[in-house]
Design a protein around this motif. Structure first.
Motif, short mmCIF file in Angstrom:
data_model
loop_
_atom_site.label_atom_id
_atom_site.label_comp_id
_atom_site.label_asym_id
_atom_site.label_seq_id
_atom_site.Cartn_x
_atom_site.Cartn_y
_atom_site.Cartn_z
N ILE A 41 -14.16 -8.22 5.61
CA ILE A 41 -14.99 -7.40 6.49
C ILE A 41 -14.18 -6.82 7.65
CG2 ILE A 41 -17.21 -7.22 7.69
CD1 ILE A 41 -18.11 -9.70 6.21
N VAL A 42 -12.94 -6.46 7.34
CA VAL A 42 -12.08 -5.81 8.31
C VAL A 42 -12.07 -4.32 7.98
CG1 VAL A 42 -9.70 -5.58 9.13
CG2 VAL A 42 -10.63 -7.84 8.60
N GLU A 43 -12.33 -3.51 8.99
CA GLU A 43 -12.35 -2.06 8.81
C GLU A 43 -10.92 -1.55 8.61
OE1 GLU A 43 -14.07 1.68 8.43
OE2 GLU A 43 -15.14 -0.19 8.69
N LYS A 44 -10.73 -0.73 7.61
CA LYS A 44 -9.44 -0.10 7.32
C LYS A 44 -9.63 1.40 7.30
CE LYS A 44 -7.37 -3.99 5.85
NZ LYS A 44 -6.24 -4.60 6.46
N GLU A 45 -8.62 2.12 7.69
CA GLU A 45 -8.62 3.57 7.58
C GLU A 45 -7.48 3.95 6.64
OE1 GLU A 45 -10.65 7.06 8.46
OE2 GLU A 45 -11.14 5.02 9.04
N LEU A 46 -7.79 4.77 5.63
CA LEU A 46 -6.81 5.20 4.65
C LEU A 46 -6.49 6.66 4.91
CD1 LEU A 46 -8.91 3.06 3.27
CD2 LEU A 46 -7.46 3.48 1.30
N PHE A 47 -5.21 6.99 4.90
CA PHE A 47 -4.76 8.35 5.14
C PHE A 47 -4.03 8.87 3.91
CE2 PHE A 47 -5.06 6.22 9.20
CZ PHE A 47 -5.72 7.16 9.98
N TYR A 48 -4.45 10.05 3.45
CA TYR A 48 -3.87 10.68 2.27
C TYR A 48 -3.36 12.07 2.65
CZ TYR A 48 -6.85 7.32 -0.23
OH TYR A 48 -7.46 6.19 -0.69
N ILE A 49 -2.43 12.57 1.85
CA ILE A 49 -1.99 13.95 2.00
C ILE A 49 -2.16 14.62 0.65
CG2 ILE A 49 0.42 13.37 1.54
CD1 ILE A 49 1.21 15.62 3.45
N ALA A 50 -2.73 15.82 0.67
CA ALA A 50 -2.86 16.62 -0.55
C ALA A 50 -1.86 17.76 -0.44
CB ALA A 50 -4.28 17.15 -0.69
N LEU A 51 -1.07 17.96 -1.48
CA LEU A 51 -0.04 18.98 -1.48
C LEU A 51 0.17 19.53 -2.88
CD1 LEU A 51 3.33 17.29 -1.72
CD2 LEU A 51 1.46 15.93 -0.86
N VAL A 52 0.85 20.64 -2.96
CA VAL A 52 1.18 21.25 -4.25
C VAL A 52 2.67 21.04 -4.51
CG1 VAL A 52 1.21 23.35 -5.62
CG2 VAL A 52 -0.64 22.96 -3.99
N VAL A 53 2.97 20.39 -5.63
CA VAL A 53 4.36 20.13 -6.02
C VAL A 53 4.54 20.65 -7.44
CG1 VAL A 53 6.11 18.36 -6.42
CG2 VAL A 53 4.47 18.07 -4.56
N ASP A 54 5.46 21.59 -7.60
CA ASP A 54 5.73 22.18 -8.92
C ASP A 54 4.44 22.67 -9.59
OD1 ASP A 54 8.47 21.63 -8.67
OD2 ASP A 54 8.20 19.61 -9.49
N ALA A 55 3.64 23.39 -8.83
CA ALA A 55 2.38 24.01 -9.28
C ALA A 55 1.30 22.99 -9.63
CB ALA A 55 2.62 24.95 -10.45
N LEU A 56 1.48 21.73 -9.24
CA LEU A 56 0.47 20.70 -9.48
C LEU A 56 -0.05 20.18 -8.15
CD1 LEU A 56 2.27 18.63 -12.25
CD2 LEU A 56 0.38 20.23 -12.57
N ILE A 57 -1.38 20.10 -8.03
CA ILE A 57 -1.97 19.52 -6.83
C ILE A 57 -1.84 18.01 -6.92
CG2 ILE A 57 -4.09 19.23 -5.50
CD1 ILE A 57 -4.96 21.97 -6.61
#
Length: 76
Positions: A41-57
């Motif tokens: 019951i510990v709050e966590k925050e997750l951070f993601y990055i979305a990017l395009v690499v070699d025409a793939l998201i």
């Protein structure tokens, strides 16, 4: 056990260096955040990055952080 930890750290360094090199070349990216509560019951925050690499998201996990409070003040 020590050699395994050392190898894991070396792999992490290479992967992180490659990833940061890719990010520096980007024209655009998106940063995504999501909250989660784990089994203790510990709050966590997750951070993601979305990017395009070699025409793939691609979406990559940047970090998982403990937060004192899940409101805006607790995330700064």
């Amino acid at each position: 056990e020590f050699k395994c930890k050392e190898l894991t750290q070396l792999i992490d360094t290479v992967v992180e260096t490659d990833f940061l090199s890719s990010v520096k070349k980007l024209d655009y990216m998106s940063l995504l955040c999501d909250g989660s509560t784990d089994a203790t019951i510990v709050e966590k925050e997750l951070f993601y990055i979305a990017l395009v690499v070699d025409a793939l998201i691609t979406t990559r996990l940047l970090a998982i952080r403990d937060v004192k409070c899940a409101d805006a003040a607790g995330l700064t």
